[in-house]
Design an enzyme around this catalytic site. Structure first.
Site: not given
Ligand code: BG6
Length: 489
Positions: A43, A142, A176, A210, A234
């Protein structure tokens, strides 16, 4: 082959963090087909030049080798264009259709990197503006819905506007290199296949840890949580890649049919399993990378009494001949002890022991997904030193050793990143690494009882301190089966 790649949400977070860098890398690697345009749509009141300047400014923050030099950026910038659009206004779609018709590219990719709430309107309007031609592909990020019902509703609307073969649902984990290697390991080598079954495997663990917290996405995460954000997509895709039967060929539907069969074979939840085999957690203040960090409830955009889970550990079983009785443990969370994603395949111990072995040692295959991408094969070996020899008792003690393969070292670090690969696949029309609607629905169907159970569960998530491996209940869950998480073994 000419293409127009239209990025809805062209000034947004995803476009900047993932898509533009990936497109630039593809351009730099020479893999982006010649004669393409990348059209940012948002926008904002921008023209082509202002959009290029905005993207250039953002690339200036990039460190190291991924940063373009001025000459490279100038060549890349020539591909960038901008169309101002309000996705709620039908006349704006007509304007976009006109801009695309002038060029008449061989392939038109419509990438919806927008708020998911806009997917259905956007698809309806794109179709109404005549943008659903056989040359069009639509890409959906997603989350596609927040439960089974909403996922079905979105898929139904999108499929009214586009054919399934035109719909590319992204799960970036499938792009990946490490996940590509999992397919290569299983279906390009015959070595492990005879062992890849219940007779030889004691349990399989999938961890996506993470170390970051929710960062600036608190408001989004509040209504999402770890189960929807990571497990439904995932982690279950990784489970499929580990557990699926060999597909009849490498075609998209052959692969997706086998993944779907795994999802359909997931053992349904019983009330007992819901209370014993799922643990949810939420991080409290702690330390990460040597710094004090706030708890989840103190993050911006988060309710001070939030019950959103930032951690999930669960135990699944696959009810088929290959896997009956083998537990699959899935674990994911924010603010854990490390950024570390891996799959551990724990093999059965020897049927009869003639050696002594250290507690917890055994044969396992570790598939490292990130930050390193590689394989470790853990074995037991005779490794006695002369000093050990002097202390040796009646039975010989074996030592754990491992064979290590680091794909980054082996293949170099200039490998194709997840988004780069997925974007190139969309442009080329390859659906192998994208999720079909029936797979997605099946994953939601399996998760649904967990969501419902939590809604009625007053206990809420269990607290864990930032910088740890999650609530102790996750260790207790796996210990009940006589096993331990990789870092505890
Ligand atoms: C995303 C999630 O799909 O994947 C995030 O919404 C997450 O919350 C991320 O941090 C992790 O992806 P990667 O590639 O950094 O492991």
């Amino acid at each position: 082959m000419s293409f127009d790649l239209v990025l809805f949400g062209g000034t947004g977070d995803l476009a900047w963090r993932k898509l533009m860098p990936a497109l630039f890398q593809a351009f730099r690697h020479g893999s982006l087909p010649e004669g393409g345009r990348i059209i940012g749509v948002a926008r904002d009141d921008l023209g082509d030049d202002a959009y290029r300047a905005l993207i250039q400014e953002r690339f200036e923050g990039v460190e190291g080798a991924k940063r373009p030099n001025a000459e490279e950026f100038a060549r890349f910038a020539a591909l960038l264009h901008f169309v101002r659009m309000d996705l709620s206004k039908p006349e704006d779609y007509a304007r976009l259709a006109k801009a695309l018709a002038e060029r008449d590219a061989d392939t038109v990719v419509l990438y919806l990197a927008t708020a998911p709430g806009l997917f259905t309107t956007a698809c309806e309007q794109l179709a109404a503006a005549g943008l659903n031609t056989p040359r069009t592909r639509v890409v959906l990020e997603k989350p596609l819905g927040h439960d089974l019902e909403s996922n079905r509703a979105i898929n139904a609307t999108v499929r009214r506007a586009f054919d399934e073969r035109q719909i590319f649902r992204i799960d970036h984990y499938l792009g990946k290199p490490s996940v590509q290697n999992l397919f290569a390991l299983r279906f390009g080598n015959a070595l492990f296949e005879p062992l890849w079954r219940r007779e030889h495997i004691a349990n399989i663990q999938i961890t996506i840890a993470e170390d970051l917290g929710v960062e600036k996405r608190g408001a989004f995460y509040e209504t999402t949580g770890a189960l929807r954000d990571m497990v439904q997509n995932h982690a279950l895709q990784l489970l499929c890649a580990v557990a699926m039967e060999p597909p009849i060929d490498a075609g998209a539907d052959a692969i997706r049919d086998e993944k779907l069969k795994v999802l359909r074979s997931l053992k349904r939840w019983t009330p007992e399993a819901l209370s014993q085999h799922v643990v949810r957690g939420q991080y409290t203040a702690g330390s990460a990378a040597g710094h004090r960090v706030p708890g989840y409830r103190d993050e911006s955009g988060v309710d001070a009494r939030s019950t959103t889970e930032t951690f999930v550990a669960l135990r699944a079983e696959i009810a088929n001949w290959r896997w009956a009785g083998v537990p699959f443990y899935i674990r994911t969370g924010k603010r854990l002890a490390a950024r570390d994603a891996h799959i551990v395949v724990n093999f059965q111990p020897t049927p009869h022991a003639i050696f002594r072995t250290p507690v917890g040692a055994g044969n396992k295959l570790v598939i490292n997904l990130q930050p390193r991408d590689g394989l470790e094969l853990h074995l037991l070996a005779e490794g006695q030193t002369a000093r050990d020899e002097a202390r040796r008792g009646a039975a010989q003690t074996l030592a754990p050793v491992q064979l290590d393969l680091d794909f980054d070292k082996r293949f170099g670090s200039e490998r194709v990143g997840a988004y780069e690969r997925l974007l190139l696949d969309v442009i080329a029309g390859r659906l192998n690494l994208f999720v079909r609607s029936d797979e997605q629905e099946e994953a939601w169907r399996w998760m649904q009882p967990v969501l419902e159970h939590w809604r009625g569960d007053a206990q809420g998530p269990r607290p864990y301190a930032a910088g740890t491996w999650g609530p102790s209940a996750a260790s207790a869950m796996i210990a009940r089966d006589g096993f331990a998480w990789a870092e505890e073994a």
